[in-house]
Write a protein that holds these residues in place. Structure first.
Motif, PDB file in Angstrom:
ATOM      1  N   VAL A  90     -11.613 -57.081  35.266  1.00 20.50           N
ATOM      2  CA  VAL A  90     -11.062 -56.987  36.620  1.00 20.50           C
ATOM      3  C   VAL A  90     -10.336 -55.658  36.805  1.00 20.50           C
ATOM      4  CG1 VAL A  90      -9.422 -57.979  38.250  1.00 20.50           C
ATOM      5  CG2 VAL A  90     -10.873 -59.482  36.897  1.00 20.50           C
ATOM      6  N   LEU A  91      -9.580 -55.236  35.798  1.00 16.40           N
ATOM      7  CA  LEU A  91      -8.881 -53.956  35.892  1.00 16.40           C
ATOM      8  C   LEU A  91      -9.866 -52.808  36.068  1.00 16.40           C
ATOM      9  CD1 LEU A  91      -6.148 -54.404  33.101  1.00 16.40           C
ATOM     10  CD2 LEU A  91      -5.878 -54.657  35.573  1.00 16.40           C
ATOM     11  N   VAL A  92     -10.997 -52.871  35.382  1.00 17.82           N
ATOM     12  CA  VAL A  92     -12.023 -51.840  35.538  1.00 17.82           C
ATOM     13  C   VAL A  92     -12.621 -51.888  36.944  1.00 17.82           C
ATOM     14  CG1 VAL A  92     -14.297 -51.050  34.747  1.00 17.82           C
ATOM     15  CG2 VAL A  92     -12.572 -51.786  33.077  1.00 17.82           C
ATOM     16  N   LEU A 112      -4.894 -47.903  38.338  1.00 18.18           N
ATOM     17  CA  LEU A 112      -4.563 -48.579  37.085  1.00 18.18           C
ATOM     18  C   LEU A 112      -3.099 -48.410  36.718  1.00 18.18           C
ATOM     19  CD1 LEU A 112      -6.086 -50.251  34.937  1.00 18.18           C
ATOM     20  CD2 LEU A 112      -6.253 -48.163  33.574  1.00 18.18           C
ATOM     21  N   PHE A 113      -2.533 -47.248  37.056  1.00 18.44           N
ATOM     22  CA  PHE A 113      -1.129 -46.974  36.736  1.00 18.44           C
ATOM     23  C   PHE A 113      -0.381 -46.563  38.002  1.00 18.44           C
ATOM     24  CE2 PHE A 113      -3.637 -45.828  32.948  1.00 18.44           C
ATOM     25  CZ  PHE A 113      -3.106 -46.741  32.047  1.00 18.44           C
ATOM     26  N   LEU A 114       0.411 -47.490  38.525  1.00 15.01           N
ATOM     27  CA  LEU A 114       1.256 -47.240  39.697  1.00 15.01           C
ATOM     28  C   LEU A 114       0.447 -46.713  40.877  1.00 15.01           C
ATOM     29  CD1 LEU A 114       4.309 -45.593  37.869  1.00 15.01           C
ATOM     30  CD2 LEU A 114       3.919 -48.010  38.401  1.00 15.01           C
ATOM     31  N   ALA A 120     -19.831 -52.728  36.714  1.00 21.40           N
ATOM     32  CA  ALA A 120     -18.935 -53.866  36.491  1.00 21.40           C
ATOM     33  C   ALA A 120     -18.859 -54.747  37.731  1.00 21.40           C
ATOM     34  CB  ALA A 120     -17.549 -53.358  36.106  1.00 21.40           C
ATOM     35  N   ARG A 121     -18.811 -54.144  38.892  1.00 21.12           N
ATOM     36  CA  ARG A 121     -18.698 -54.932  40.123  1.00 21.12           C
ATOM     37  C   ARG A 121     -19.994 -55.707  40.399  1.00 21.12           C
ATOM     38  NH1 ARG A 121     -14.183 -53.648  43.126  1.00 21.12           N
ATOM     39  NH2 ARG A 121     -15.071 -54.674  44.934  1.00 21.12           N
ATOM     40  N   LEU A 151      -5.064 -65.531  40.714  1.00 23.02           N
ATOM     41  CA  LEU A 151      -5.792 -65.913  39.507  1.00 23.02           C
ATOM     42  C   LEU A 151      -5.414 -65.008  38.330  1.00 23.02           C
ATOM     43  CD1 LEU A 151      -9.370 -66.646  40.905  1.00 23.02           C
ATOM     44  CD2 LEU A 151      -7.703 -68.295  40.050  1.00 23.02           C
ATOM     45  N   GLU A 152      -5.226 -63.719  38.599  1.00 24.12           N
ATOM     46  CA  GLU A 152      -4.799 -62.828  37.525  1.00 24.12           C
ATOM     47  C   GLU A 152      -3.409 -63.193  37.022  1.00 24.12           C
ATOM     48  OE1 GLU A 152      -6.258 -58.458  37.802  1.00 24.12           O
ATOM     49  OE2 GLU A 152      -5.977 -59.087  39.888  1.00 24.12           O
TER      50      GLU A 152
END
Length: 339
Positions: free
Chosen positions: A139-141, A149-151, A165-166, A223-224
């Motif tokens: 999911v992060l990808v 991914l970072f702030l 991935a999607r 969900l996450e």
């Protein structure tokens, strides 16, 4: 297609149905208390499996899992190749998916009460835990371009990797949910019940592919975040209030503060307020436990997840690169397309 509010209404009722199903697992599972099990043998030992498995206990678990997995993958393939469009309502294939998952939940319940054993008899406990972690990392990808991914800042992950991935995440996510579901017998410990409720939610989410409800950001982040609740409660139940539950709670909440909340459209002051509340709660809990130095343990889970993001992205890139090289080697130079 059903009416345009069908998917959202089904999602709401589906969450209620997941709670009811979890209650039925608890109710029916009372008759399992007489099952004789071996003594606990440590962190890598899965306690809930028969001391002497039979051919039928193994066959029933693996056959049920395989049928469930293949059926779910077939539905995803059908939806991608025959439907292929997102709508606000339900497609007929969504109704079939809901029915299929409901049927296999009932089958696994029956299988547990007849034969007890699940996949845990033959595979490591870490495979079950790892499948869910892999889902969260994927999911992060997938969301890297949209929320960063970072702030709020995206990691340098190629578009082809994210697009791959999607497009194909449904196969991975259905494997993670179905495999973990069949890994455990339908036991009634608090940890099992919390875990089954989470798995039911993931199966519900998987059944709503190609609907707007499936991509609702508030629902997907819920969900996450549910893994923080699950991990914390399991740690509390297994090791008590003095155990390592803060690492799981603040570890997964740390991922929310660093990454997940930046995809919800929150204003900057709200995000700063949430980050401040997180840091304050982290320090307060560890100070009350007299373990202020252990506050840094919360960094372990985000560090592991972000490292795995890099590993997963690299593996996907290598796979795509290899596929391209193979294709180019088989295609005449004049016919090769350029990326």
């Amino acid at each position: 297609m059903l009416n345009k509010s069908g998917a959202t209404r089904t999602l709401a009722w589906g969450v209620v149905a997941c709670a009811v199903a979890t209650g039925l697992v608890w109710l029916l599972g009372q008759r399992l208390q007489g099952i004789r099990l071996l003594p606990d043998q440590g962190v890598s030992w899965y306690y809930w499996k028969l001391p002497e498995p039979t051919v039928w206990s193994r066959l029933s678990a693996w056959a049920g899992y395989a049928a469930h997995q293949i059926a779910f993958w077939a539905l995803i393939y059908y939806a991608q190749t025959r439907v292929g469009r997102y709508t606000a309502g339900l497609h007929p294939v969504n109704v079939v998916a809901l029915a299929v998952n409901t049927g296999f939940v009932a089958l696994h319940t029956l299988q547990t009460h007849l034969f007890y054993d699940a996949l845990a008899q033959d595979v490591s406990i870490f495979s079950s835990q790892g499948s869910v972690i892999l889902l969260l990392v994927a999911v992060l990808v997938m969301e890297n371009r949209r929320r960063g991914l970072f702030l709020g800042r995206p990691a340098p992950i190629g578009r082809q990797v994210v697009d791959f991935a999607r497009r194909y995440h449904g196969y991975l996510f259905s494997w993670a949910a179905v495999y973990t579901f069949w890994y455990h017998p339908m036991e009634v410990t608090s940890g099992h019940l919390v875990g089954f409720f989470y798995m039911f939610l993931l199966l519900l989410q998987g059944s709503l592919f190609l609907t707007r409800a499936h991509t609702d950001r508030r629902w997907t982040v819920t969900l996450e975040l549910a893994v923080a609740v699950h991990g914390t409660l399991v740690a509390l139940m297994s090791s008590g209030p003095g155990g390592a539950w803060p690492m799981f709670l603040f570890g997964f909440l740390g991922v929310f503060v660093i990454t997940q909340m930046h995809g919800l459209g929150l204003s900057l002051p709200v995000r700063w307020a949430l980050a401040g509340c997180y840091v304050g709660a982290l320090l307060l809990v560890h100070a009350l436990r007299g373990q202020i130095g252990s506050a840094f343990d919360a960094l372990r889970i985000p560090a592991i997840e972000y490292a795995l993001v890099g590993v997963l992205a690299l593996l996907v890139w290598l796979g795509l690169r290899a596929a391209r090289l193979i294709r180019d080697a088989r295609t005449p130079p004049a016919d090769r397309s350029r990326f």
